[in-house]
Design an enzyme around this catalytic site. Structure first.
Site, PDB file in Angstrom:
ATOM      1  N   ALA A  65    -143.884  47.944  37.805  1.00  0.00           N
ATOM      2  CA  ALA A  65    -145.183  47.284  37.767  1.00  0.00           C
ATOM      3  C   ALA A  65    -145.943  47.869  36.575  1.00  0.00           C
ATOM      4  O   ALA A  65    -145.655  48.984  36.125  1.00  0.00           O
ATOM      5  CB  ALA A  65    -145.926  47.554  39.067  1.00  0.00           C
ATOM      6  N   GLU A 131    -141.976  55.878  41.464  1.00  0.00           N
ATOM      7  CA  GLU A 131    -143.420  55.780  41.722  1.00  0.00           C
ATOM      8  C   GLU A 131    -144.024  57.110  42.128  1.00  0.00           C
ATOM      9  O   GLU A 131    -145.188  57.398  41.840  1.00  0.00           O
ATOM     10  CB  GLU A 131    -143.695  54.753  42.833  1.00  0.00           C
ATOM     11  CG  GLU A 131    -143.455  53.303  42.432  1.00  0.00           C
ATOM     12  CD  GLU A 131    -142.043  52.812  42.694  1.00  0.00           C
ATOM     13  OE1 GLU A 131    -141.116  53.655  42.831  1.00  0.00           O
ATOM     14  OE2 GLU A 131    -141.848  51.589  42.757  1.00  0.00           O
TER      15      GLU A 131
HETATM   16  N1  CO8 Z   1    -146.127  49.820  32.841  1.00  0.00           N
HETATM   17  C1  CO8 Z   1    -146.774  49.626  31.648  1.00  0.00           C
HETATM   18  N2  CO8 Z   1    -146.238  49.936  30.467  1.00  0.00           N
HETATM   19  C2  CO8 Z   1    -144.996  50.466  30.438  1.00  0.00           C
HETATM   20  C3  CO8 Z   1    -144.259  50.671  31.616  1.00  0.00           C
HETATM   21  C4  CO8 Z   1    -144.862  50.320  32.860  1.00  0.00           C
HETATM   22  N3  CO8 Z   1    -144.235  50.443  34.062  1.00  0.00           N
HETATM   23  N4  CO8 Z   1    -143.045  51.203  31.297  1.00  0.00           N
HETATM   24  C5  CO8 Z   1    -143.044  51.309  29.957  1.00  0.00           C
HETATM   25  N5  CO8 Z   1    -144.205  50.866  29.430  1.00  0.00           N
HETATM   26  C6  CO8 Z   1    -144.605  50.810  28.028  1.00  0.00           C
HETATM   27  C7  CO8 Z   1    -144.929  52.200  27.496  1.00  0.00           C
HETATM   28  O1  CO8 Z   1    -146.264  52.571  27.818  1.00  0.00           O
HETATM   29  C8  CO8 Z   1    -144.733  51.983  26.002  1.00  0.00           C
HETATM   30  O2  CO8 Z   1    -145.865  51.312  25.482  1.00  0.00           O
HETATM   31  P1  CO8 Z   1    -146.620  51.881  24.148  1.00  0.00           P
HETATM   32  O3  CO8 Z   1    -145.577  51.747  23.066  1.00  0.00           O
HETATM   33  O4  CO8 Z   1    -147.791  50.952  23.987  1.00  0.00           O
HETATM   34  O5  CO8 Z   1    -146.968  53.304  24.438  1.00  0.00           O
HETATM   35  C9  CO8 Z   1    -143.569  51.007  25.932  1.00  0.00           C
HETATM   36  O6  CO8 Z   1    -143.517  50.376  27.222  1.00  0.00           O
HETATM   37  C10 CO8 Z   1    -142.231  51.698  25.672  1.00  0.00           C
HETATM   38  O7  CO8 Z   1    -142.069  52.717  26.656  1.00  0.00           O
HETATM   39  P2  CO8 Z   1    -141.700  54.239  26.289  1.00  0.00           P
HETATM   40  O8  CO8 Z   1    -142.210  54.588  24.923  1.00  0.00           O
HETATM   41  O9  CO8 Z   1    -142.129  55.090  27.432  1.00  0.00           O
HETATM   42  O10 CO8 Z   1    -140.096  54.122  26.223  1.00  0.00           O
HETATM   43  P3  CO8 Z   1    -139.029  55.296  26.507  1.00  0.00           P
HETATM   44  O11 CO8 Z   1    -137.705  54.728  26.080  1.00  0.00           O
HETATM   45  O12 CO8 Z   1    -139.489  56.578  25.878  1.00  0.00           O
HETATM   46  O13 CO8 Z   1    -139.046  55.513  28.081  1.00  0.00           O
HETATM   47  C11 CO8 Z   1    -139.010  54.766  30.400  1.00  0.00           C
HETATM   48  C12 CO8 Z   1    -138.576  54.484  28.936  1.00  0.00           C
HETATM   49  C13 CO8 Z   1    -138.270  56.003  30.929  1.00  0.00           C
HETATM   50  C14 CO8 Z   1    -138.628  53.535  31.206  1.00  0.00           C
HETATM   51  C15 CO8 Z   1    -140.539  55.035  30.452  1.00  0.00           C
HETATM   52  O14 CO8 Z   1    -141.200  53.965  29.747  1.00  0.00           O
HETATM   53  C16 CO8 Z   1    -141.101  55.074  31.839  1.00  0.00           C
HETATM   54  O15 CO8 Z   1    -140.948  56.071  32.522  1.00  0.00           O
HETATM   55  N6  CO8 Z   1    -141.781  53.995  32.271  1.00  0.00           N
HETATM   56  C17 CO8 Z   1    -142.454  53.942  33.567  1.00  0.00           C
HETATM   57  C18 CO8 Z   1    -141.456  53.793  34.698  1.00  0.00           C
HETATM   58  C19 CO8 Z   1    -142.183  53.799  36.012  1.00  0.00           C
HETATM   59  O16 CO8 Z   1    -142.800  54.753  36.412  1.00  0.00           O
HETATM   60  N7  CO8 Z   1    -142.099  52.669  36.730  1.00  0.00           N
HETATM   61  C20 CO8 Z   1    -142.715  52.525  38.038  1.00  0.00           C
HETATM   62  C21 CO8 Z   1    -144.072  51.901  37.892  1.00  0.00           C
HETATM   63  S1  CO8 Z   1    -144.970  51.821  39.445  1.00  0.00           S
HETATM   64  C22 CO8 Z   1    -144.292  50.480  40.269  1.00  0.00           C
HETATM   65  O17 CO8 Z   1    -143.441  49.827  39.740  1.00  0.00           O
HETATM   66  C23 CO8 Z   1    -144.716  50.076  41.688  1.00  0.00           C
HETATM   67  C24 CO8 Z   1    -145.941  50.742  42.090  1.00  0.00           C
HETATM   68  C25 CO8 Z   1    -146.284  50.371  43.502  1.00  0.00           C
HETATM   69  C26 CO8 Z   1    -147.739  50.648  43.718  1.00  0.00           C
HETATM   70  C27 CO8 Z   1    -148.233  49.947  44.941  1.00  0.00           C
HETATM   71  C28 CO8 Z   1    -149.725  49.689  44.826  1.00  0.00           C
HETATM   72  C29 CO8 Z   1    -150.238  48.710  45.911  1.00  0.00           C
END
Ligand code: CO8
Length: 257
Positions: A65, A131
């Site tokens: 998300a 998460e």
């Molecule tokens: N949301 C928004 N932006 C993201 C996300 C995300 N989930 N994942 C990556 N991006 C963006 C980064 O911010 C970055 O943007 P920018 O260049 O503007 O800084 C771009 O995508 C590229 O990402 P990275 O530079 O981080 O790329 P890497 O190759 O270094 O890393 C990863 C890749 C490991 C996938 C890393 O991006 C990461 O850890 N991403 C987040 C993964 C994560 O935590 N996902 C879970 C999200 S929470 C969810 O899904 C459910 C929540 C439920 C909540 C319930 C509420 C009611």
């Protein structure tokens, strides 16, 4: 109809949805959720579509998300809006759906893949529910679907540590149906979808419904449900055609009736 977060196309009897937010590793935001349901509504309305494939890019199916969108949400706001409830409509689709996953399928990305009926993974796929590292837990069905698919021990370990699982472990654990070389992921997923779409659509939909019942009811109730649906299939023309074609040693010509 043009979408800004998805590429949506029809290839024969298969509806193909490609998640397309490369700047955010295909993170799932509200606009994408609305567009996903709109695209799926279109495929539901189109009687020629017999199977749907959802895919992403080589680098990411979806990295979760959208954290930037979620960061400032509040409890009353998420509660009043029933934040994420739109994903229930995605999961409740009745036509068969395949997730073709390459790269990251994390958080909501892993959950979207699990909403599909099965996952075909590239050997580059990485699954995870990270998460907890953000101070939350899976919110789009991950704690339930992952547990049903891979069992409590692995689901607990993944959700409590946030560690990723590679494609080989995901196949061994029952999360994915099949692992294929990354270069042939879409081809393999489309071939599988075309096979499904060549079957009788009502029979495929009833089969999907029966398998999903296994998550909801006891074994004896599930078997009862299966038998009732099986009996009902003898009211279809496609049952007559399928069995006649076998006896006559020819390919069946299903009419979805
Ligand atoms: N949301 C928004 N932006 C993201 C996300 C995300 N989930 N994942 C990556 N991006 C963006 C980064 O911010 C970055 O943007 P920018 O260049 O503007 O800084 C771009 O995508 C590229 O990402 P990275 O530079 O981080 O790329 P890497 O190759 O270094 O890393 C990863 C890749 C490991 C996938 C890393 O991006 C990461 O850890 N991403 C987040 C993964 C994560 O935590 N996902 C879970 C999200 S929470 C969810 O899904 C459910 C929540 C439920 C909540 C319930 C509420 C009611």
């Amino acid at each position: 109809m043009a979408f800004s977060t998805l590429l949506v196309e029809t290839r024969g009897k298969v509806g193909l949805i490609t998640v397309n937010r490369p700047q955010a590793l295909n993170a799932l935001n509200s606009e994408l959720l609305a567009e996903m349901n709109e695209a799926l509504d279109g495929f539901d309305r189109d009687p020629s579509i017999g199977c749907i494939v959802i895919t992403g890019s080589e680098r990411a199916f979806a990295a979760g998300a959208d954290i930037k969108e979620m960061a400032s949400l509040t409890y009353p706001g998420t509660y009043i809006d029933d934040f994420f409830a739109g994903w229930d409509r995605v999961a409740a689709r009745r036509k068969p759906m395949i997730a073709a996953v390459a790269g990251f399928a994390l958080g909501g990305g892993c959950e979207l893949a699990m909403m599909c009926d099965f996952i075909i993974a590239a050997d580059t796929a990485k699954f995870g529910q990270p998460e907890i590292k953000l101070g939350v837990m899976p919110g789009i069905g991950g704690s339930q679907r992952l547990t049903r698919l891979i069992g409590r021990a692995k689901a607990m370990e993944m959700c409590l540590t946030g560690r990723m699982m590679d494609a080989e472990e995901a196949e061994r654990s029952g999360l994915v149906a099949r692992v294929v070389p990354a270069g042939s992921l879409l081809e393999e997923a489309m071939k599988t979808a075309e096979t499904i779409a060549s079957m009788s659509l009502p029979i495929a939909m009833m089969t999907k419904e029966a398998i999903h019942r296994a998550d909801e009811v006891s074994l004896s109730e599930g078997i009862r449900f299966e038998r009732r649906v099986f009996h009902a299939m003898f009211a279809t023309r496609d049952q007559k055609e399928g069995m006649a074609a076998f006896v006559e040693k020819r390919k069946p010509d299903f009419k979805n009736s």
